[in-house]
Scaffold this motif. Structure first.
Motif, mmCIF file in Angstrom:
data_model
loop_
_atom_site.group_PDB
_atom_site.id
_atom_site.type_symbol
_atom_site.label_atom_id
_atom_site.label_comp_id
_atom_site.label_asym_id
_atom_site.label_seq_id
_atom_site.Cartn_x
_atom_site.Cartn_y
_atom_site.Cartn_z
ATOM 1 N N ASP A 158 0.849 -1.187 0.000
ATOM 2 C CA ASP A 158 0.000 0.000 0.000
ATOM 3 C C ASP A 158 0.889 1.243 0.000
ATOM 4 O OD1 ASP A 158 -1.699 2.169 0.723
ATOM 5 O OD2 ASP A 158 -3.095 0.767 1.654
ATOM 6 N N SER A 159 0.664 2.137 -0.965
ATOM 7 C CA SER A 159 1.535 3.311 -1.113
ATOM 8 C C SER A 159 1.389 4.296 0.042
ATOM 9 C CB SER A 159 1.235 4.024 -2.436
ATOM 10 O OG SER A 159 -0.121 4.443 -2.484
ATOM 11 N N GLY A 160 0.379 4.105 0.885
ATOM 12 C CA GLY A 160 0.183 5.017 2.002
ATOM 13 C C GLY A 160 0.950 4.639 3.251
ATOM 14 N N ILE A 161 1.700 3.535 3.225
ATOM 15 C CA ILE A 161 2.415 3.069 4.411
ATOM 16 C C ILE A 161 3.604 3.975 4.709
ATOM 17 C CG2 ILE A 161 3.876 1.202 5.313
ATOM 18 C CD1 ILE A 161 2.005 -0.762 4.003
ATOM 19 N N GLY A 162 3.722 4.361 5.962
ATOM 20 C CA GLY A 162 4.832 5.211 6.372
ATOM 21 C C GLY A 162 5.676 4.535 7.442
ATOM 22 N N LEU A 163 6.832 5.114 7.713
ATOM 23 C CA LEU A 163 7.754 4.635 8.736
ATOM 24 C C LEU A 163 8.336 5.849 9.451
ATOM 25 C CD1 LEU A 163 9.617 2.420 10.060
ATOM 26 C CD2 LEU A 163 11.196 2.820 8.141
ATOM 27 N N GLU A 164 8.303 5.822 10.781
ATOM 28 C CA GLU A 164 8.919 6.900 11.555
ATOM 29 C C GLU A 164 9.986 6.303 12.461
ATOM 30 O OE1 GLU A 164 7.805 10.708 14.442
ATOM 31 O OE2 GLU A 164 6.220 9.354 13.720
ATOM 32 N N ILE A 165 11.182 6.878 12.423
ATOM 33 C CA ILE A 165 12.301 6.416 13.245
ATOM 34 C C ILE A 165 12.732 7.570 14.147
ATOM 35 C CG2 ILE A 165 14.607 5.394 13.253
ATOM 36 C CD1 ILE A 165 14.103 4.394 10.424
ATOM 37 N N GLN A 166 12.780 7.285 15.469
ATOM 38 C CA GLN A 166 13.120 8.303 16.455
ATOM 39 C C GLN A 166 14.133 7.730 17.440
ATOM 40 O OE1 GLN A 166 12.293 11.441 16.367
ATOM 41 N NE2 GLN A 166 10.878 11.218 14.627
ATOM 42 N N PRO A 167 14.838 8.594 18.187
ATOM 43 C CA PRO A 167 15.779 8.088 19.190
ATOM 44 C C PRO A 167 15.042 7.347 20.305
ATOM 45 C CG PRO A 167 16.133 10.426 18.747
ATOM 46 C CD PRO A 167 14.828 10.071 18.125
ATOM 47 N N TYR A 168 15.706 6.358 20.879
ATOM 48 C CA TYR A 168 15.172 5.644 22.033
ATOM 49 C C TYR A 168 16.280 5.482 23.063
ATOM 50 C CZ TYR A 168 13.555 1.822 24.992
ATOM 51 O OH TYR A 168 13.220 1.054 26.074
ATOM 52 N N GLU A 169 16.049 6.061 24.231
ATOM 53 C CA GLU A 169 17.049 6.065 25.293
ATOM 54 C C GLU A 169 18.410 6.466 24.710
ATOM 55 O OE1 GLU A 169 16.942 2.599 27.760
ATOM 56 O OE2 GLU A 169 14.912 3.037 28.449
ATOM 57 N N ARG A 170 19.510 5.949 25.261
ATOM 58 C CA ARG A 170 20.825 6.380 24.785
ATOM 59 C C ARG A 170 21.344 5.406 23.739
ATOM 60 N NH1 ARG A 170 25.667 7.167 28.972
ATOM 61 N NH2 ARG A 170 25.706 4.898 28.834
ATOM 62 N N GLY A 171 21.397 5.863 22.497
ATOM 63 C CA GLY A 171 21.940 5.047 21.418
ATOM 64 C C GLY A 171 20.961 4.115 20.764
ATOM 65 N N GLY A 172 19.719 4.011 21.292
ATOM 66 C CA GLY A 172 18.727 3.123 20.698
ATOM 67 C C GLY A 172 17.857 3.842 19.688
ATOM 68 N N LEU A 173 16.973 3.077 19.055
ATOM 69 C CA LEU A 173 16.063 3.639 18.060
ATOM 70 C C LEU A 173 14.674 3.047 18.243
ATOM 71 C CD1 LEU A 173 18.256 3.527 14.815
ATOM 72 C CD2 LEU A 173 17.603 5.579 16.077
ATOM 73 N N SER A 174 13.667 3.839 17.918
ATOM 74 C CA SER A 174 12.299 3.339 17.862
ATOM 75 C C SER A 174 11.835 3.344 16.408
ATOM 76 C CB SER A 174 11.362 4.192 18.725
ATOM 77 O OG SER A 174 11.110 5.444 18.121
ATOM 78 N N PHE A 175 11.125 2.281 16.024
ATOM 79 C CA PHE A 175 10.631 2.115 14.654
ATOM 80 C C PHE A 175 9.114 1.977 14.735
ATOM 81 C CE2 PHE A 175 14.853 0.369 15.011
ATOM 82 C CZ PHE A 175 15.528 0.850 13.898
ATOM 83 N N SER A 176 8.386 2.869 14.080
ATOM 84 C CA SER A 176 6.928 2.846 14.127
ATOM 85 C C SER A 176 6.355 2.893 12.718
ATOM 86 C CB SER A 176 6.403 4.030 14.937
ATOM 87 O OG SER A 176 5.001 4.080 14.893
ATOM 88 N N SER A 177 5.534 1.882 12.388
ATOM 89 C CA SER A 177 4.824 1.857 11.119
ATOM 90 C C SER A 177 3.483 1.166 11.344
ATOM 91 C CB SER A 177 5.629 1.113 10.044
ATOM 92 O OG SER A 177 4.872 1.018 8.831
ATOM 93 N N PRO A 178 2.431 1.934 11.686
ATOM 94 C CA PRO A 178 1.122 1.321 11.929
ATOM 95 C C PRO A 178 0.633 0.467 10.767
ATOM 96 C CG PRO A 178 1.118 3.591 12.668
ATOM 97 C CD PRO A 178 2.412 3.384 11.931
ATOM 98 N N GLY A 179 0.930 0.887 9.539
ATOM 99 C CA GLY A 179 0.487 0.129 8.379
ATOM 100 C C GLY A 179 1.113 -1.241 8.262
ATOM 101 N N LEU A 180 2.296 -1.420 8.869
ATOM 102 C CA LEU A 180 2.969 -2.717 8.861
ATOM 103 C C LEU A 180 2.806 -3.454 10.192
ATOM 104 C CD1 LEU A 180 6.368 -1.773 7.149
ATOM 105 C CD2 LEU A 180 4.420 -2.935 6.098
ATOM 106 N N GLY A 181 2.138 -2.827 11.149
ATOM 107 C CA GLY A 181 2.040 -3.421 12.474
ATOM 108 C C GLY A 181 3.371 -3.416 13.199
ATOM 109 N N LEU A 182 4.219 -2.435 12.880
ATOM 110 C CA LEU A 182 5.566 -2.368 13.438
ATOM 111 C C LEU A 182 5.621 -1.308 14.526
ATOM 112 C CD1 LEU A 182 8.581 -3.314 13.082
ATOM 113 C CD2 LEU A 182 8.849 -1.354 11.548
ATOM 114 N N ALA A 183 6.015 -1.709 15.741
ATOM 115 C CA ALA A 183 6.187 -0.778 16.847
ATOM 116 C C ALA A 183 7.289 -1.328 17.738
ATOM 117 C CB ALA A 183 4.896 -0.603 17.630
ATOM 118 N N LEU A 184 8.531 -0.937 17.451
ATOM 119 C CA LEU A 184 9.690 -1.467 18.166
ATOM 120 C C LEU A 184 10.514 -0.334 18.755
ATOM 121 C CD1 LEU A 184 10.950 -4.154 15.607
ATOM 122 C CD2 LEU A 184 9.627 -4.565 17.689
#
Length: 257
Positions: A158-184
């Motif tokens: 689906d062309s509407g799927i997005g991905l957002e990557i943000q910092p998580y604690e020190r040196g970590g990352l958060s990955f969020s994509s509701p369209g893929l069911g991704l929340a890490l």
């Protein structure tokens, strides 16, 4: 998850400052939108008849679910319920719910020769618009009706799927994509730890490591996920490789918004 003790030594202050600078310069950070023309989805599922209307459904991850195909909600994996309805010999419908809310709805249609399965798949995130995917599976090996080993290489993203990557604690990352069911939310220290905010299941426990500034790798018992930023910082490529496989099955390319 291990909690780091507070430390006010000069060394700790230097490390914190360095971590903050790394976060500012991290090429992964930001919002990304899938490029469906450059993305490839593959999938495999196994349906085994257990007699009567009882079936085992294996969608990957090493945890098959046993469901009676009578249209009722029954316990599934990761705290969900699953129902399967046999509409007619060539059409099945499935619904997965989480806390009573529809999470996934699929319509399976079997070809007349019984060798092709069409899957009209919709995912409903907690927040955001539903995402719609269409798969066409080919039968691998023996089987009859909907029972069998099904493999797809034709999934359309689906062309509407997005991905957002943000910092998580020190040196970590958060990955969020509701369209893929991704929340890490993962620390990149190479240690196994449940992802913050994920379900308490084996599939939510990842070890993460930063291979280099442009490549991050997340691994658990069922798969390895790689995120790689291009040298021009304009795209992120996400590769999903099941455990025991040498090549990725799913490759999604995201353009920076």
């Amino acid at each position: 998850m291990r909690i780091l003790a507070r430390n006010s030594s000069p060394l700790a202050i230097v490390c914190l400052a360095t971590g903050a600078l790394w976060a500012v310069d991290d090429p992964f950070l930001g919002k990304w939108k899938v490029n469906s023309a450059k993305s490839v989805l593959m999938d495999e599922m196994k349906v085994t008849s257990l007699g009567g209307n009882r079936y085992s459904f294996d969608f990957g991850g090493g945890s098959p679910e046993t469901i009676v195909a009578d249209g009722t909600d029954q316990p599934g994996n990761s705290g969900t319920t699953m129902s399967t309805t046999i509409v007619n010999p060539s059409e099945w419908r499935g619904v997965r719910k989480k806390d009573g809310k529809v999470q996934i709805r699929g319509i399976w249609t079997l070809s007349k020769d019984g060798n092709t399965l069409h899957d009209d798949f919709t995912y409903f995130p907690d927040n955001g618009e539903p995402s719609h995917l269409v798969y066409v599976y080919e039968r691998r090996g023996a089987g009859s009706g909907f029972a069998g080993d099904w493999v797809s290489t034709s999934g359309k993203v689906d062309s509407g799927i997005g991905l957002e990557i943000q910092p998580y604690e020190r040196g970590g990352l958060s990955f969020s994509s509701p369209g893929l069911g991704l929340a890490l939310k993962v620390k990149l220290d190479g240690n196994d730890a449940p992802s913050a905010g994920a379900d308490a299941s084996p599939a939510s426990t990842f070890s993460g490591r930063r291979v280099n500034q442009h490549l991050v790798e997340l691994t658990n018992k069922s798969q390895t996920i790689q995120f790689e930023v291009s040298t021009d910082l304009k795209t992120v490529t996400m590769k999903v490789r099941p455990a025991g496989e040498s090549e990725p099955k799913n490759i999604l390319v995201f353009d920076r918004e």
